[in-house]
Design an enzyme around this catalytic site. Sequence first.
Site, PDB file in Angstrom:
ATOM      1  N   HIS A   1      12.145 -90.526 -34.492  1.00 27.49           N
ATOM      2  CA  HIS A   1      12.951 -90.231 -32.779  1.00 27.49           C
ATOM      3  C   HIS A   1      13.007 -88.391 -33.083  1.00 27.49           C
ATOM      4  O   HIS A   1      13.590 -87.898 -33.553  1.00 27.49           O
ATOM      5  CB  HIS A   1      14.358 -91.129 -32.733  1.00 27.49           C
TER       6      HIS A   1
ATOM      7  N   HIS B   1       8.227 -93.860 -38.207  1.00 29.41           N
ATOM      8  CA  HIS B   1       8.532 -93.326 -36.566  1.00 29.41           C
ATOM      9  C   HIS B   1       9.578 -92.196 -37.106  1.00 29.41           C
ATOM     10  O   HIS B   1      10.843 -92.235 -37.359  1.00 29.41           O
ATOM     11  CB  HIS B   1       8.365 -94.225 -35.591  1.00 29.41           C
TER      12      HIS B   1
END
Length: 149
Positions: A137, A135
């Site tokens: 950010h 992932h």
Amino acid sequence: MSSGKRLQVLNSHISPPPSAMASEKDAALAAVPSDSPTIFDKIIKKEIPANVVYEDDKVLAFRDINPQAPTHIVLIPKVRDGLTGLSKAEERHIEILGRLLYTAKVVAKQENLKEGFRIVINDGPKGCQSVYHIHVHLLGGRQMNWPPG
């Protein structure tokens, strides 16, 4: 107000409190990499609600529930394909890695982050990765500090 005092006040609004950083570290150290479904898999399947800001056939982006900046969005691929962290990337992941970064740029524009933003990818326990599903950010809306972490 002295410049030192001004800097101290400014930094108190930019840096996360030490307790927040400690809890992130604790969460990362407690996380165990596995092929089991992650919280992100559950968000993709709509089993857990999220404040989604962008979605297409490959990527889902949603607001972080523990924001570290005024704008803090997490971007995830909808298919993990063994990509639990950046250190696990293989040549077959090039397309999705590029797609995640391009989508971060699209979302940054959508979020009106004209003056800049930061992209962070945590990897492994010492990188404070707490969810083993790659992932990105996207952080913005304030002045970022350097060096980070």
